[in-house]
Design an enzyme around this catalytic site. Structure first.
Site, PDB file in Angstrom:
ATOM      1  N   SER A  92       0.832  -1.205   0.000  1.00 50.37           N
ATOM      2  CA  SER A  92       0.000   0.000   0.000  1.00 50.37           C
ATOM      3  C   SER A  92       0.874   1.266   0.000  1.00 50.37           C
ATOM      4  CB  SER A  92      -0.974  -0.065   1.179  1.00 50.37           C
ATOM      5  OG  SER A  92      -1.981   0.892   1.047  1.00 50.37           O
ATOM      6  N   ASP A 104     -10.134  -4.486  -5.148  1.00 48.69           N
ATOM      7  CA  ASP A 104      -9.539  -3.456  -4.289  1.00 48.69           C
ATOM      8  C   ASP A 104     -10.349  -2.155  -4.395  1.00 48.69           C
ATOM      9  OD1 ASP A 104      -7.929  -1.572  -3.025  1.00 48.69           O
ATOM     10  OD2 ASP A 104      -6.072  -2.499  -3.708  1.00 48.69           O
ATOM     11  N   HIS A 135      -8.109  -4.850  -0.848  1.00 48.42           N
ATOM     12  CA  HIS A 135      -6.844  -4.166  -0.542  1.00 48.42           C
ATOM     13  C   HIS A 135      -5.994  -5.000   0.422  1.00 48.42           C
ATOM     14  CE1 HIS A 135      -4.474  -0.563  -1.016  1.00 48.42           C
ATOM     15  NE2 HIS A 135      -4.257  -0.513   0.286  1.00 48.42           N
TER      16      HIS A 135
HETATM   17  C1  MLT Z   1      -2.916   4.105   1.911  1.00 45.26           C
HETATM   18  O1  MLT Z   1      -3.881   4.176   2.628  1.00 45.26           O
HETATM   19  O2  MLT Z   1      -1.811   3.830   2.361  1.00 45.26           O
HETATM   20  C2  MLT Z   1      -3.102   4.408   0.467  1.00 45.26           C
HETATM   21  O3  MLT Z   1      -3.952   3.561  -0.076  1.00 45.26           O
HETATM   22  C3  MLT Z   1      -1.843   4.470  -0.292  1.00 45.26           C
HETATM   23  C4  MLT Z   1      -1.109   5.739   0.014  1.00 45.26           C
HETATM   24  O4  MLT Z   1      -1.689   6.668   0.558  1.00 45.26           O
HETATM   25  O5  MLT Z   1       0.091   5.798  -0.322  1.00 45.26           O
END
Ligand code: MLT
Length: 235
Positions: free
Chosen positions: A127, A177, A208
């Site tokens: 992520s 996702d 996700h």
């Molecule tokens: C997260 O929540 O980490 C996002 O999906 C990805 C990011 O903000 O880099």
């Protein structure tokens, strides 16, 4: 997104080798290799994780590997991240660029401190950590041998053509996702193809959150591209 504890597992209790080392710039954890010739992994956690979050996954995808796991320095509502964002998927580009540079410096200092051979580190990011890993390999390809991007997005749009010289990049995406859409994944894969990466794109029946299938794919990819040397072989 906070790191799911099921597959990735946040570890409670007895964190050995926890090294909050301000001299290297990042609080981090380092675990030396337990098998000679094993790969070196740079673990980059997701939003809300820390240097312990991906240790179990690192051990699963590359048994015996040395693990270098920094903690992101941005704190958003109490959750650690690797760079600032304005909103979900809307990244602060100046901050990303500066913090990618900081991480490249950390990698170089930590490599010296822990005797990690130049160009041998493989990033595995989830992520927000995947987005940072993508930014790192695109901007500083010499710091990494490859990158596994789990639920990653397009971190930035390169202004000039980039060349990461056939470095392997694994993109692990979830068909359901809700955060990273299929178009964005296709864009990410095309961006890496255009940057001369050796791209492996895998769609997992998942959202996700990572699944066991992701871990198995990453394990196979590690074996294919960063295999343990045969006894007696020279690396
Ligand atoms: C997260 O929540 O980490 C996002 O999906 C990805 C990011 O903000 O880099």
């Amino acid at each position: 997104m906070p790191v799911p504890s099921t597959i990735i597992g946040t570890e409670h209790g007895a964190p050995q080798n926890l090294t909050p080392s301000p001299d290297l710039g990042f609080a981090h954890r380092f675990e030396p290799a337990t098998k000679p010739g094993a790969p070196f992994l740079l673990l980059l956690h997701g939003t809300g994780g820390d240097e312990n979050s991906l240790i179990p996954m690192g051990r699963a995808i590359a048994p015996g590997a040395a693990l270098l796991s920094p903690r992101g320095q941005v704190v958003e509502q109490g959750m650690a991240r690797f760079f600032r964002r304005h909103a979900e998927g809307d990244f602060d580009q100046e901050d990303l660029e500066a913090r990618t540079k900081d991480l490249a410096r950390f990698v170089s200092l930590a490599s010296e401190q822990y005797a990690i051979p130049a160009g041998k580190l493989v990033a595995a990011g989830f992520s927000n950590g995947a987005n940072m890993a993508a930014s790192l390999i695109l901007r500083f390809p010499e710091t990494l041998a490859g990158a596994a991007l789990m639920r990653g997005m397009v971190p930035f749009t390169p202004k000039t053509p980039l060349d990461i010289n056939r470095r392997p990049v694994l993109i692990l995406s979830g068909v359901d996702d809700p955060i990273v859409g299929t178009d964005e994944v296709a864009e990410l894969a095309n961006m890496f193809r255009a940057a001369n990466a050796e791209v492996t794109l895998h769609w997992e029946t998942a959202g996700h959150t990572l699944s066991q299938g992701d871990v198995l794919m990453a394990f196979d990819w590690m074996r294919k591209f960063f295999a343990l040397p045969r006894p007696g072989s020279v690396r």
